[in-house]
Design a protein around this motif. Structure first.
Motif, PDB file in Angstrom:
ATOM      1  N   TYR A  55      -6.740  -5.083   7.147  1.00  0.00           N
ATOM      2  CA  TYR A  55      -5.836  -5.266   6.018  1.00  0.00           C
ATOM      3  C   TYR A  55      -5.611  -6.751   5.752  1.00  0.00           C
ATOM      4  O   TYR A  55      -5.905  -7.600   6.589  1.00  0.00           O
ATOM      5  N   ASP A  64       1.533  -5.346   4.305  1.00  0.00           N
ATOM      6  CA  ASP A  64       0.116  -5.206   4.660  1.00  0.00           C
ATOM      7  C   ASP A  64      -0.543  -4.264   3.665  1.00  0.00           C
ATOM      8  O   ASP A  64      -0.024  -3.173   3.414  1.00  0.00           O
ATOM      9  N   ALA A  89      -4.107  -2.257   3.041  1.00  0.00           N
ATOM     10  CA  ALA A  89      -5.338  -1.848   3.731  1.00  0.00           C
ATOM     11  C   ALA A  89      -6.561  -2.240   2.911  1.00  0.00           C
ATOM     12  O   ALA A  89      -6.507  -2.343   1.687  1.00  0.00           O
TER      13      ALA A  89
END
Length: 182
Positions: A57, A173, A175
């Motif tokens: 990520y 975050d 991905a």
């Protein structure tokens, strides 16, 4: 040809390749692309926004030094366009989609109004270079209005994300893909 066998050592062919120990990173799964929010707020100001690349990520970190984890609030969601609070002005963000990141902390000193984060509305985030990122395409500062700081994150596609809190930091975050594959 075999290598020597001294004192009980096992004979090994000389041309045998060493066994490779495969190290694989297990990418987290179970994230979604749905909006994520946490109702809390702080008057402790934002001082920096930075990004990082990871195996699975890309990461954005909003630094709010001195803010307790319990006082950190946010709203992170995919939007059609990034619209600046107050004016409604559309701020262009490059990428396939726009992830709006709102942190319920000002980017200014509440006592004086002096900026604590040197960003300008509509401009890329200072000090952030996204060259080589797999997921992130652009960052934009929308502004800080009534104690909320609003950022735009250009992402290549609508991908799953998570939001984490650590004392003094809001972490987003995104991905690299939906499958968890590296």
């Amino acid at each position: 040809m075999l290598l020597g066998t001294a004192m009980g050592a096992t004979a090994v062919p000389a041309d045998a390749a060493p066994l490779a120990t495969a190290r694989t990173t297990a990418c987290p799964t179970g994230w979604s692309s749905l909006a994520k929010t946490r109702a809390a707020s702080t008057s402790t100001p934002v001082t920096n926004v930075r990004t990082g690349r990871h195996a699975c990520y890309d990461r954005m970190v909003v630094d709010i030094p001195g803010a307790s984890k319990g006082s950190l609030g946010y709203s992170v969601r995919y939007v059609d366009r990034l619209r600046q609070d107050g004016s409604g002005r559309v701020i262009p963000v490059r990428g396939g989609v726009v992830l709006e990141v709102r942190v319920t902390a000002p980017a200014y000193d509440p006592a004086t109004g002096a900026p604590t984060y040197p960003a300008r509305a509509g401009r890329p985030l200072p000090g952030v270079d996204l060259a080589g990122y797999r997921t992130f395409r652009d960052t934009r500062f929308a502004g800080s209005f009534e104690g909320d700081t609003q950022l735009g994150l250009g992402v290549r596609a609508r991908l799953p994300f998570r939001v984490q809190l650590v004392t003094g930091h809001v972490i987003v975050d995104v991905a690299h893909n939906w499958t968890g594959a590296r």
